[in-house]
Design an enzyme around this catalytic site. Sequence first.
Site, PDB file in Angstrom:
ATOM      1  N   TYR A 198       0.835  -1.197   0.000  1.00 12.83           N
ATOM      2  CA  TYR A 198       0.000   0.000   0.000  1.00 12.83           C
ATOM      3  C   TYR A 198       0.876   1.256   0.000  1.00 12.83           C
ATOM      4  O   TYR A 198       0.644   2.194  -0.771  1.00 12.83           O
ATOM      5  CB  TYR A 198      -0.906  -0.023   1.214  1.00 12.83           C
ATOM      6  N   ALA A 200       3.998   1.509  -0.992  1.00 12.69           N
ATOM      7  CA  ALA A 200       4.723   1.606  -2.261  1.00 12.69           C
ATOM      8  C   ALA A 200       3.837   2.189  -3.352  1.00 12.69           C
ATOM      9  O   ALA A 200       4.261   3.043  -4.137  1.00 12.69           O
ATOM     10  CB  ALA A 200       5.244   0.231  -2.669  1.00 12.69           C
ATOM     11  N   LYS A 202       1.164   4.131  -2.960  1.00 11.45           N
ATOM     12  CA  LYS A 202       0.876   5.533  -2.682  1.00 11.45           C
ATOM     13  C   LYS A 202       2.085   6.422  -2.963  1.00 11.45           C
ATOM     14  O   LYS A 202       1.934   7.554  -3.422  1.00 11.45           O
ATOM     15  CB  LYS A 202       0.425   5.697  -1.232  1.00 11.45           C
TER      16      LYS A 202
END
Length: 358
Positions: A198, A200, A202
Amino acid sequence: MDLVNSFLNFVVPPATMMMLAFSWPALCFIDACEWLYNTLYTTDYMDGKVVIITGASSGIGEQIAYEYAKRRANLVLVARREQRLRAISEKARHIGANSAIVIAADVVKEDDCRRFVNETINFYGRVDHLVNAASLGHTFYFDEVTDTSVFPILLDINFWGNVYPTFVALPYLQQTNGRVIVNASVENWLPLPRMSLYAAAKAALVNFYDTLRLEVNDEVGITIATHGWIGGEMTRGKFMLEEGAEMQWKEEREVQASGGPVEEFARLIVSGACRGDAYVKYPSWHDSFLLFRVFAPKVLNWSFRLLLSAHGTRRTSMMGVGKPVAEGSTARHMMESTSPRKLPAGPITFSQIQTKME
């Protein structure tokens, strides 16, 4: 060259810090003046303007739809759950939206993105704001995963589910000097355990839009909204179970979303977008950790390790992708606004146009 770099490594950091220390008051004053001007002279009235909101079936996307409805915008609500979108569109029109149409679509499919953007143009003739609210989180340790088929699902929704709608809508946004609003997260720079993929995704998302901002210059505005831990679907009874490689929603997904943090974040996003803010942060105190990330990363790492050791034994949070779940733990995903691509769904068709009747 090595000698030059060694010299710069020694000189540039302290010189930069001194320049920043002297210029900080002036920069704060300029930012305050800009904020005051935008607040006083920029209207957040969206009457007659067209807003596409992806991931609008729940969570942050749903609350953003209500905020735009208060400003009398024309809404295009996009998600996979058409029945849920219909209920939200009815409420949005009741709140004040000029009109609201619903389109069942999957944001990780480029063809679906082209379809809902083209149908928006065919009906309204323009797009003013594109809100990318679709997001999918997780809470598992990376080394506990045994089924890697979940990896592309997480990256598809959190990255490509934003890029595809932006790519398709960008020419129309350039015509109206419109704006793209992005639902990011503090995890894009603040490392939190059990959220590796998540975070990475974002981080890639924020870097993509920061770069795009430079490419489009002033033709299209970009607002990156960054949130910390806010009450979302995980804390509201909406969660999904992992069975093999297939994501399955439980009926608890239809529990009504409510609560101060999500609603407040949505209000700040829409207000910031209407003012033309480049960034919206909630809560803003998370920025204090950025100083540790830059100047004392070891302190930040030690703090997280201390918290982990105090928390006790590790437990995976997703059934089917990790080691056996510890007794009493809850298998859930954080899910904000959309469902993953492998979910079974009915035929994706353009929903009946629903216009506010007064």
